[in-house]
Design an enzyme around this catalytic site. Sequence first.
Site, PDB file in Angstrom:
ATOM      1  N   TYR A 177       0.834  -1.204   0.000  1.00 63.64           N
ATOM      2  CA  TYR A 177       0.000   0.000   0.000  1.00 63.64           C
ATOM      3  C   TYR A 177       0.863   1.246   0.000  1.00 63.64           C
ATOM      4  CZ  TYR A 177       0.974   0.493   5.045  1.00 63.64           C
ATOM      5  OH  TYR A 177       1.590   0.648   6.273  1.00 63.64           O
ATOM      6  N   CYS A 178       0.269   2.340  -0.474  1.00 57.80           N
ATOM      7  CA  CYS A 178       0.903   3.660  -0.425  1.00 57.80           C
ATOM      8  C   CYS A 178      -0.200   4.690  -0.202  1.00 57.80           C
ATOM      9  CB  CYS A 178       1.702   3.944  -1.697  1.00 57.80           C
ATOM     10  SG  CYS A 178       0.718   3.963  -3.209  1.00 57.80           S
ATOM     11  N   THR A 179       0.110   5.950  -0.342  1.00 59.90           N
ATOM     12  CA  THR A 179      -0.856   7.002  -0.009  1.00 59.90           C
ATOM     13  C   THR A 179      -2.081   6.983  -0.906  1.00 59.90           C
ATOM     14  OG1 THR A 179       0.979   8.389   0.728  1.00 59.90           O
ATOM     15  CG2 THR A 179      -1.139   9.481   0.373  1.00 59.90           C
ATOM     16  N   VAL A 206      -4.207   4.434   0.823  1.00 57.19           N
ATOM     17  CA  VAL A 206      -4.713   4.655   2.180  1.00 57.19           C
ATOM     18  C   VAL A 206      -5.861   5.660   2.172  1.00 57.19           C
ATOM     19  CG1 VAL A 206      -4.103   5.389   4.515  1.00 57.19           C
ATOM     20  CG2 VAL A 206      -2.436   4.143   3.134  1.00 57.19           C
TER      21      VAL A 206
END
Length: 331
Positions: A177-179, A206
């Site tokens: 996952y990332c932003t 996220v």
Amino acid sequence: MKKNYYALAYYYLTRVDNPQLEIALHKELFKDLDVSCRIYISEQGINGQFSGYQPDAEHYMNWLRQRPGFSNVKFKIHHIEENIFPRVTVKYRKELVALGCDVDLTTQGKHISPKEWHEKLKENRCLVLDVRNNYEWKIGHFENAVLPDIQTFREFPEYAERLSKEHDPATTPVMMYCTGGIRCELYSSLLLEKGFKEVYQLDGGVIAYGQAVGTGKWRGKLFVFDDRLAVPIDETDTDVAPIAQCSHCGVGCDTYYNCANTDCNNLFICCEDCIDSTKGCCSQECSQAPRIRAFSPSRGNKPFRRMHLCEQVECEQVEKKASSCCCSCSH
């Protein structure tokens, strides 16, 4: 204050034949709108962070979706009180995410929705991989996530190599996952190249998880690359306990500042008491440096990105004491 502005996070990978034309059209559109942004466009597509007065933001979203090739752009929207970037920036960047190596975008991990991600976390079967920089995950991350100690995007290819040696790629399922999702588009491809067979990526990042699920399995706040620096992932749950500590006294804290030593300018976490007593410096050494920016508590923790911003603040302070300013910077 009323939240009459939108913060938009979006990206779209698509072939763009004439990036310079798209850049010029963006700039022309924004001339008469109450907006600020940081938008990169290349032959690969678009990667944007944007804020604007709600009617102007709506106008931009509709306009972009009508541009050839961009009809399927998905925007993640947050309600905010004011613009969150210092200016309108729209420019060409060959790499939408600066990796420093070629990536095969035709092979990517499997996108899973925020709700699917949430259920999969409960299984506790996969290696949950945070692919953001260390200063990002320091203030917030998913429970039990692997947190790579990297400071820039360009360090991830080397980390992916190490990961493939620490875990058996053939038998280790990975949830990354990332932003907002764009880094996973590239990083998942790298892991597949390293032999990982089962790679999942959080669709929308996220930000999308917070909007669809709420706080859920997330702890702390989300680092964002704008004037806010840190936000709760759930707009309805703003009372978030910090998971990080003040770099001076160790009290629980998640507020980032740029060091007032302009030759340092590093981000560091600091509580209100210490930021005041240290005059905005990250260390004793920096507090003795020759070029220290005047620290103003009233300015809060708004980031300083370039030296010219320091000069602008100095000019603004002079303006308060005199009716005119003879400096060369714009106000």
